[in-house]
Design an enzyme around this catalytic site. Structure first.
Site, PDB file in Angstrom:
ATOM      1  N   CYS A   1       0.816  -1.157   0.205  1.00  0.00           N
ATOM      2  CA  CYS A   1       0.052   0.058  -0.040  1.00  0.00           C
ATOM      3  C   CYS A   1       0.853   1.058   0.086  1.00  0.00           C
ATOM      4  CB  CYS A   1      -0.965   0.081   1.069  1.00  0.00           C
ATOM      5  SG  CYS A   1      -1.985  -1.418   1.489  1.00  0.00           S
TER       6      CYS A   1
ATOM      7  N   ARG B   1       1.364   1.673  -5.991  1.00  0.00           N
ATOM      8  CA  ARG B   1       1.616   0.819  -4.957  1.00  0.00           C
ATOM      9  C   ARG B   1       0.148  -0.014  -4.343  1.00  0.00           C
ATOM     10  NH1 ARG B   1       6.224   1.071  -2.298  1.00  0.00           N
ATOM     11  NH2 ARG B   1       5.389   0.182  -0.363  1.00  0.00           N
TER      12      ARG B   1
ATOM     13  N   TRP C   1      -3.871  -1.461  -1.199  1.00  0.00           N
ATOM     14  CA  TRP C   1      -3.711  -2.617  -2.080  1.00  0.00           C
ATOM     15  C   TRP C   1      -4.306  -3.737  -1.154  1.00  0.00           C
ATOM     16  CZ3 TRP C   1      -3.555  -3.780  -6.842  1.00  0.00           C
ATOM     17  CH2 TRP C   1      -3.321  -5.185  -7.504  1.00  0.00           C
TER      18      TRP C   1
ATOM     19  N   ASN D   1       1.165   0.226   6.153  1.00  0.00           N
ATOM     20  CA  ASN D   1       1.838  -0.687   4.797  1.00  0.00           C
ATOM     21  C   ASN D   1       2.264  -1.842   5.482  1.00  0.00           C
ATOM     22  OD1 ASN D   1       2.188  -1.658   2.352  1.00  0.00           O
ATOM     23  ND2 ASN D   1       4.146  -0.296   2.485  1.00  0.00           N
ATOM     24  N   GLY D   2       1.959  -2.944   5.382  1.00  0.00           N
ATOM     25  CA  GLY D   2       2.378  -4.250   5.593  1.00  0.00           C
ATOM     26  C   GLY D   2       1.559  -5.449   6.025  1.00  0.00           C
TER      27      GLY D   2
ATOM     28  N   GLU E   1       8.718 -20.959 -18.648  1.00  0.00           N
ATOM     29  CA  GLU E   1       8.618 -19.771 -18.305  1.00  0.00           C
ATOM     30  C   GLU E   1       9.811 -18.901 -18.782  1.00  0.00           C
ATOM     31  OE1 GLU E   1       6.132 -17.883 -17.143  1.00  0.00           O
ATOM     32  OE2 GLU E   1       7.259 -16.201 -16.180  1.00  0.00           O
TER      33      GLU E   1
ATOM     34  N   LYS F   1       9.090 -15.327 -20.966  1.00  0.00           N
ATOM     35  CA  LYS F   1       9.521 -14.205 -20.854  1.00  0.00           C
ATOM     36  C   LYS F   1      10.495 -13.656 -21.975  1.00  0.00           C
ATOM     37  CE  LYS F   1       7.792 -13.338 -18.309  1.00  0.00           C
ATOM     38  NZ  LYS F   1       6.643 -14.078 -17.418  1.00  0.00           N
TER      39      LYS F   1
ATOM     40  N   GLU G   1       8.139 -12.787 -25.147  1.00  0.00           N
ATOM     41  CA  GLU G   1       7.299 -11.779 -25.154  1.00  0.00           C
ATOM     42  C   GLU G   1       7.703 -10.328 -25.216  1.00  0.00           C
ATOM     43  OE1 GLU G   1       4.550 -11.655 -21.717  1.00  0.00           O
ATOM     44  OE2 GLU G   1       6.104 -12.264 -20.260  1.00  0.00           O
TER      45      GLU G   1
ATOM     46  N   HIS H   1      12.996 -36.096 -29.883  1.00  0.00           N
ATOM     47  CA  HIS H   1      11.459 -36.540 -30.736  1.00  0.00           C
ATOM     48  C   HIS H   1      11.118 -35.458 -31.771  1.00  0.00           C
ATOM     49  CE1 HIS H   1      11.318 -39.946 -28.189  1.00  0.00           C
ATOM     50  NE2 HIS H   1      11.504 -39.308 -27.177  1.00  0.00           N
TER      51      HIS H   1
ATOM     52  N   LYS I   1      -1.178  -4.157 -19.755  1.00  0.00           N
ATOM     53  CA  LYS I   1      -1.833  -4.617 -18.605  1.00  0.00           C
ATOM     54  C   LYS I   1      -2.978  -3.667 -18.261  1.00  0.00           C
ATOM     55  CE  LYS I   1       0.198  -7.298 -15.286  1.00  0.00           C
ATOM     56  NZ  LYS I   1       1.617  -7.784 -15.698  1.00  0.00           N
TER      57      LYS I   1
HETATM   58  C1  F6R Z   1       3.353 -13.283 -18.997  1.00  0.00           C
HETATM   59  C2  F6R Z   1       2.020 -12.663 -18.521  1.00  0.00           C
HETATM   60  C3  F6R Z   1       0.732 -13.447 -19.057  1.00  0.00           C
HETATM   61  C4  F6R Z   1      -0.235 -13.593 -17.774  1.00  0.00           C
HETATM   62  C5  F6R Z   1      -1.401 -14.347 -18.459  1.00  0.00           C
HETATM   63  C6  F6R Z   1      -2.420 -14.639 -17.203  1.00  0.00           C
HETATM   64  O1  F6R Z   1       4.320 -12.636 -18.601  1.00  0.00           O
HETATM   65  O2  F6R Z   1       1.911 -11.680 -17.885  1.00  0.00           O
HETATM   66  O3  F6R Z   1       1.049 -14.505 -19.773  1.00  0.00           O
HETATM   67  O4  F6R Z   1       0.586 -14.457 -17.167  1.00  0.00           O
HETATM   68  O5  F6R Z   1      -2.120 -13.318 -19.002  1.00  0.00           O
HETATM   69  O6  F6R Z   1      -2.607 -13.395 -16.549  1.00  0.00           O
HETATM   70  P1  F6R Z   1      -3.512 -13.790 -15.100  1.00  0.00           P
HETATM   71  O7  F6R Z   1      -2.364 -14.358 -14.271  1.00  0.00           O
HETATM   72  O8  F6R Z   1      -3.593 -12.224 -14.692  1.00  0.00           O
HETATM   73  O9  F6R Z   1      -4.681 -14.243 -15.396  1.00  0.00           O
END
Ligand code: F6R
Length: 609
Positions: A2, A28, A75, A101-102, A481, A485, A488, A504, A604
């Site tokens: 927060c 935050r 948050w 915050n905590g 993973e 990373k 993307e 294979h 996002k």
């Molecule tokens: C990768 C990434 C996306 C999310 C995916 C699911 O870096 O950010 O692949 O992991 O869109 O998102 P959530 O977890 O919010 O359902």
């Protein structure tokens, strides 16, 4: 996570300043906001759920009298984002008001204790107990000043806190205290300020004083006095000049949010270890009773689920099925039923495919459990039980800190379940639990010792047209993973497979110098993994290994390697082993001259101004 801010001004109104400073802390947390001020021995308080602008439109946050005040942008960690749970929180009389915050780990016990002696609670937060503890101290020791009583009260708290307290009986002062949550003071000609983070006061002053763990501070118009909570001994600390631009400040000096969030992981993992036992118990009880368990998610969250399927199997002997949310309807939509349990994992709690899978499961009377970072998200509303992963808002588009927090929660669940089922020895459970506690430090040391090396590796391989990521066992999830990373944010086509599958088909792509990243956690798959490395090497691949310190055998086979500390149990390995992969993706992206925070075609839902 927060944001807190407040001030004691020589001249002028505190509320408008608190409002504008909280706006700069909104990254935050942004699910509720509140401001409290004092004038003439009376507290004025406004708060509500919603983003700062929304709440301000409804109730005008600037319209509070007085030159002393505290504010909070939230948050949610304990209690849904509702007005009643928004900060500031008050004691029974409304004379003592607190922002925090905590995470207070022992708040349930303290709350019960306070209720038993007559204190009246209104919220579901952990914070409210702080106001009542201080009230209790003040009523028993009215002769002592507030610094003394606040210090005694916070000694009872387990967990993390940065708090600020005002009291109508001491109208010209704010008391702050800190343990494991950030707290910084700002000093100007017109007064003193406290904040979770420098950007909050940077337009007003660049003179900052960092408060350290175990310290309590008294802010007044004449300045600040820092003391040790332990014995109230005085601490002398002069302000430092901060030369960050406002843009740098919001990223705490990091060039990108992604790097900031990678570096935040020791802290977020510490917070994730502070989950409420009660929820871990409830969810593991549901998992224990289920006839079949689906772990449903997208993207990075799916990789956490894939890793979790190994954890549940190895620690609790529970078979689980990790499923991409987008495939759930087609793959299991007809067969899922009243005996099925779905654990949906979603950082945002709003991903459409995951919610569609959840709806399908609910229509067929299955039990839905949730793991998310956003309390109050749709997933928390539709789940029978949910648990919050405590990672704080993720601003970078690429998931980093939220992945390792999800893994930590899932590992804690698997350990709970293991205990219930008695499938592995107590010694083994204790060992894994002890290592889990040490992971924040382990992750910190990986970042400190390996980042420069990873930067060099990124430079060396930046021009490669394609990368391979291979692992066996639970490291398959880590490899997936790592690939996601890199793809993307650096836009490098990448391939990930369980290493055993590579022969294979995928191996036909290997040619001289093609980088193959091997995830070499120490586990039962080692011998076969070494064969896979040899296979790739024989075809001219450049081997980049993520390996344990002292793993001389694999070092000798590698063109480049990154080391993680020794002795990490295999089921926890995706957490530390993911860190070098996040950094690799980040630095390859920089080498290519791209911005890791703004990958094309991805976004996002949160933007930071
Ligand atoms: C990768 C990434 C996306 C999310 C995916 C699911 O870096 O950010 O692949 O992991 O869109 O998102 P959530 O977890 O919010 O359902």
């Amino acid at each position: 996570m927060c944001g807190i801010f407040g001030c004691v001004l020589k001249e002028g109104l505190a509320a408008p300043l608190i409002h504008s400073s909280l706006k700069r802390l909104e990254y935050r947390g942004y699910d509720s906001v509140g401001v409290a001020t004092i004038r003439d021995g009376k507290i004025y308080l406004k708060k509500d759920k919603g983003k700062i602008d929304e709440v301000h439109r409804l109730m005008n946050l600037d319209d509070l009298p007085g030159n002393v005040g505290i504010g909070h942008t939230r948050w949610a960690t304990h209690g849904a984002p509702l007005k009643v749970n928004a900060h500031p929180h008050s004691d029974c009389s409304g004379e003592i008001v607190v922002v925090h915050n905590g995470i207070i780990e022992n708040f349930s016990e303290l709350k019960l204790e306070m209720e038993n002696i007559g204190h009246n609670f209104v919220s579901k937060t952990d914070t409210e107990v702080i106001a009542h503890l201080i009230e209790e101290r003040v009523s028993k020791n009215p002769e002592l000043d507030l610094v003394n009583n606040v210090s005694e009260a916070v000694k009872r708290l387990d967990g993390s806190y940065a708090i600020a307290v005002i009291s109508s009986k001491m109208a010209s002062k704010v008391i702050c205290a800190r343990k494991e949550s950030p707290l910084v003071l700002g000093v100007s000609e017109n007064g003193v300020y406290f904040a979770s983070d420098i950007p909050a006061f940077l337009p007003i002053t660049n003179k900052a004083v960092f408060v350290e763990d175990g310290e309590v501070v008294e802010l007044s118009a004449t300045g600040y006095v820092i003391r040790k909570i332990e014995d109230l001994s005085l601490v002398t600390r002069e302000p430092k000049t901060v030369d960050w631009s406002p843009e740098m400040a919001v990223k705490q000096g990091y060039p990108h949010f992604m790097l900031k969030e990678i570096h935040e992981q020791p802290l977020t993992l510490r917070n994730t270890l502070r989950l409420q036992e009660h929820y871990l118990d409830l969810i593991s009880t549901f998992l224990d009773r289920a006839q079949e368990v689906f772990l449903v998610a997208c993207g990075t969250s799916y990789h956490a689920c894939l890793a979790a399927s190994y954890m549940f199997s190895k620690l609790a002997f529970l078979p689980t099925y990790p499923v991409y949310s987008s495939e759930f309807l087609e793959q299991h939509g007809k067969s899922v039923n009243i005996d099925s349990t779905i654990l949906a994992v979603s950082q945002s709690g709003e991903t459409a495919d995951t919610l569609a899978a959840v709806t399908c499961a609910q229509q067929r009377a299955a039990t839905v459990l949730g793991l998310t970072n956003v309390i109050g998200s749709t997933l928390t509303r539709v789940s029978r039980v949910y648990i919050g992963q405590q990672s704080g808002p993720e601003i970078g588009v690429a998931a980093t800190k939220t992945f390792t927090s999800q893994l930590s929660v899932l590992a804690q669940l698997a350990l709970r379940l293991s205990k219930k089922r008695g499938k592995i020895s107590q010694d083994e459970m204790d060992f894994i639990a002890e290592r889990l506690e040490r992971l924040p430090d382990i992750v910190e040391s990986i970042i400190q010792t390996q980042e420069a090396k990873i930067k060099r590796i990124a430079k060396k391989y930046e021009g490669s047209q394609i990368f391979f990521f291979l692992g066996r066992g639970i490291s398959t999830a880590t490899a997936y993973e790592g690939r996601l990373k890199l793809m993307e944010i650096a836009y490098v086509p990448s391939i990930a497979f369980p290493a055993g599958e590579s022969k294979h088909g995928p191996i036909s792509l290997i040619e001289k110098g093609l980088p193959v990243v091997f995830i070499c956690a120490r586990d039962g798959t080692r011998k076969t993994l070494v064969s896979n490395i040899l296979e790739m090497k024989a075809r001219g691949a450049s081997i980049i290994s993520i390996l344990e310190e002292g793993d001389e055998e694999i070092k000798a086979l590698s063109d480049d390697y990154v080391e993680v500390p020794k002795g990490i149990p295999e089921v926890l390995s995706p957490i530390p082993f993911a860190i070098p992969l996040q950094l690799l993706a980040y630095y390859v992206t920089l080498e290519k001259g791209q911005n890791p925070d703004t990958p094309r075609n991805l976004a996002k839902s949160v933007t930071v101004k």
